[in-house]
Motif scaffolding. Structure first.
Motif, PDB file in Angstrom:
ATOM      1  N   GLU A  26      28.910  26.584 -28.199  1.00  0.00           N
ATOM      2  CA  GLU A  26      28.007  26.582 -29.357  1.00  0.00           C
ATOM      3  C   GLU A  26      28.726  26.879 -30.666  1.00  0.00           C
ATOM      4  N   ILE A  27      29.805  27.645 -30.612  1.00  0.00           N
ATOM      5  CA  ILE A  27      30.503  28.008 -31.859  1.00  0.00           C
ATOM      6  C   ILE A  27      31.806  27.234 -32.056  1.00  0.00           C
ATOM      7  N   GLY A  28      32.137  26.341 -31.122  1.00  0.00           N
ATOM      8  CA  GLY A  28      33.424  25.653 -31.160  1.00  0.00           C
ATOM      9  C   GLY A  28      33.744  24.962 -32.476  1.00  0.00           C
ATOM     10  N   ASP A  29      32.799  24.186 -32.994  1.00  0.00           N
ATOM     11  CA  ASP A  29      33.055  23.458 -34.239  1.00  0.00           C
ATOM     12  C   ASP A  29      33.282  24.406 -35.414  1.00  0.00           C
ATOM     13  N   ASP A  30      32.446  25.446 -35.487  1.00  0.00           N
ATOM     14  CA  ASP A  30      32.608  26.419 -36.579  1.00  0.00           C
ATOM     15  C   ASP A  30      33.898  27.212 -36.424  1.00  0.00           C
TER      16      ASP A  30
END
Length: 127
Positions: A26-30
């Motif tokens: 869920e936080i990979g892109d950020d």
């Protein structure tokens, strides 16, 4: 959601290491935005997270190759891609090929583009 607040937030990096697969994805892109500059103090910590959790974070790595940020791509190639398992390198081949094509078809290439082009061509020769 746990993300580094600034380039010195080592505590957030320690907490991120403890997240489960769903939370990491869920936080990979950020989280990948902290890989845009190898001069960030937390760059190595975030790089290590991406390498350790590469199976979960592969989609986020792939997206970087579709960005127009030559420096970001350069740091990923040198510090993340080079440390991935062979199977994940192979899975990234289409993204690398698309990245190379986008560079080749640019009207003008700067030094960074030329460097990335050479690196990707070398990688693709050995995959």
């Amino acid at each position: 959601m746990i993300l580094p607040r600034d380039k010195f937030d080592f505590e957030a990096c320690r907490k991120i290491r403890q997240l489960n697969d769903r939370e990491i994805s869920e936080i990979g892109d950020d989280l990948s935005t902290w890989l845009q500059d190898a001069n960030f103090p937390i760059f190595k910590e975030v790089t290590d997270i991406f390498v350790l959790r590469q199976n979960i974070l592969l989609p986020s790595i792939s997206k970087i190759f579709y960005s127009n940020d030559s420096i970001w791509i350069y740091w990923i190639l040198l510090n993340v891609y080079s440390r991935l398992e062979k199977s994940n390198k192979i899975l990234l081949k289409p993204a690398l090929t698309d990245c190379l094509n986008s560079i080749i078809f640019k009207k003008t290439l700067d030094e960074d583009d030329m460097e990335i082009k050479d690196i990707i061509q070398d990688i693709l020769c050995y995959l």
